[in-house]
Design a protein around this motif. Sequence first.
Motif, PDB file in Angstrom:
ATOM      1  N   UNK A  34      -4.519  -4.527  -1.864  1.00  0.00           N
ATOM      2  CA  UNK A  34      -5.500  -3.771  -2.692  1.00  0.00           C
ATOM      3  C   UNK A  34      -5.586  -2.417  -1.736  1.00  0.00           C
ATOM      4  N   UNK A  35      -5.640  -2.193  -0.424  1.00  0.00           N
ATOM      5  CA  UNK A  35      -5.933  -1.176   0.201  1.00  0.00           C
ATOM      6  C   UNK A  35      -4.707  -0.130   0.048  1.00  0.00           C
ATOM      7  N   UNK A  36      -3.740  -0.528  -0.494  1.00  0.00           N
ATOM      8  CA  UNK A  36      -2.430   0.432  -0.707  1.00  0.00           C
ATOM      9  C   UNK A  36      -1.584   0.677   0.660  1.00  0.00           C
ATOM     10  N   UNK A  37      -2.079   0.019   1.765  1.00  0.00           N
ATOM     11  CA  UNK A  37      -1.601   0.363   2.936  1.00  0.00           C
ATOM     12  C   UNK A  37      -0.353  -0.951   3.229  1.00  0.00           C
ATOM     13  N   UNK A  38       0.380  -0.643   4.214  1.00  0.00           N
ATOM     14  CA  UNK A  38       1.461  -1.457   4.835  1.00  0.00           C
ATOM     15  C   UNK A  38       0.770  -2.643   5.614  1.00  0.00           C
ATOM     16  N   UNK A  39       0.298  -3.662   4.972  1.00  0.00           N
ATOM     17  CA  UNK A  39      -0.290  -4.748   5.892  1.00  0.00           C
ATOM     18  C   UNK A  39      -0.283  -6.036   5.337  1.00  0.00           C
ATOM     19  N   UNK A  40       0.191  -6.837   5.912  1.00  0.00           N
ATOM     20  CA  UNK A  40       0.320  -8.288   5.169  1.00  0.00           C
ATOM     21  C   UNK A  40      -0.747  -9.064   5.579  1.00  0.00           C
ATOM     22  N   UNK A  41      -0.770 -10.359   5.178  1.00  0.00           N
ATOM     23  CA  UNK A  41      -1.941 -11.086   5.396  1.00  0.00           C
ATOM     24  C   UNK A  41      -1.843 -12.242   6.427  1.00  0.00           C
TER      25      UNK A  41
END
Length: 442
Positions: A116-123
């Motif tokens: 949702x942040x729109x950034x390039x980060x996985x979980x």
Amino acid sequence: MSYTKRILIETYEKNSWQKEFIQAATEILTSIADFVDNNPIYERESVLERLVEPERQIVFRVPWVDDSGKIQVNRGYRVQYSSVIGPYKGGLRFHPSVNLSVIKFLGFEQIFKNSLTGQSIGGGKGGSDFDPKGKSDREVMSFCNSFMTELSFHIGAHTDVPAGDIGVGAREIGFLFGQYRRMKRQFDGVLTGKGIGYGGSLGRKEATGFGLIYLVEEMLKSHKNSIADKTVIISGSGNVAIYATQKAIELGAKVVALSDSNGFIYDRDGVDLAVIKEIKEVRRGRINEYIKYKKNAVYTEGRGIWGVKCDVALPCATQNELDVNDAKLLVKNGVIAVGEGANMPSTLDATDYFIKNKILFAPGKAANAGGVATSALEMAQNASMTNWSFDRVDAKLKTIMQNIYANIAQAAIEAGKPDNYVVGSNIAGFKRVADAMIAQGI
Ligand code: NDP
């Protein structure tokens, strides 16, 4: 049987003891069911089967020495859930309640939140059943050094970037970073929430709480309302609760109640934030000490905070802290909006009750995304060897929270459920991840 239902049943069967993970999977899969079942490509590509199973789960022994010289052993975890839109990113939690189910639920939520942040980060998510409460600084350091000795083999600035969570603040991140640097002989942005003097970002400490209020304000504004002049109650008195209190007060609200795991305070004049920070941030004390400073305030033992009359309620402590009876009490007392600063603080029944009663309800994966979003800004600063001003970080955070609100509101409308931000968040978060999975093959 529909595709989502079949995957939910398989998830229950495979993970039957993991009640927190099953709760999170149920919430997400149920709310995206119509969307997924109407788009057969997701079943054809087995997207849900792949999504519910973490890419990797690491469980390890953490031996450390206490102040009496005795060897203690805790259990450490890192669940690397999904790296399809960026390096694994998510906090470390140190609390006695931590087990694999808790870490999996947090990691699963994190995939959609980060999307949702729109950034390039996985979980991802990690932690330990170690309890820093009541331990000396030396004991906490001994634990953190041992924890990082193992964790350092699995993380990296482009692989997996942990941060803080419950029980992991500036002190713990400092010890963890020091041990990583010694183990790897490398100084890079492998953790976020670092001290400002060694790679931390201004505004990170405030980000989750501030972001929560930015999103709640956006939600209220779109319903021709505002947090100004509202009476607010906030559970917890840790990092998220303190900075949500600060921003709510700055925007003209009156925060009348805060809590910790022993009880809650009520101050009809509005809480004095300087006193709260002195007790919690400086002395690591208990919330009941507040009444020594403020004679008009009342302390009540137990979890009764949701019985305090308010316009806006912000659960900012921990999972399942607000059940359906609490929800009924809040609605009866006239609450108009609920924003989740914590992860999954409302039970499934409580969430349903708020939505059925047309309470504006901002779920955690959208409302508390400001923390991880600002962690990604810290990663960007580390990678480019720059330091941004507080105002620059805060302005970016505000824009990110406004965009998240716009996206989840739009997704809810497109799903035919306007104002249902649970559905909106889950669909918007899912779509980006699912489409990236399909594009990248197996
Ligand atoms: P902190 O450790 O700073 O504070 C946690 C607060 O919640 C404390 O007041 C604590 O009370 C209370 N609490 C913890 N466990 C329980 C429990 N079982 N019952 C009642 N109260 C409890 O943590 P944070 O403020 O960082 O995190 C709070 C929540 O926000 C968590 O759900 C976390 O996952 C979520 N979150 C945090 C982010 C961050 O940037 N820090 C980002 C996104 C989400 P006590 O001191 O008595 O234990």
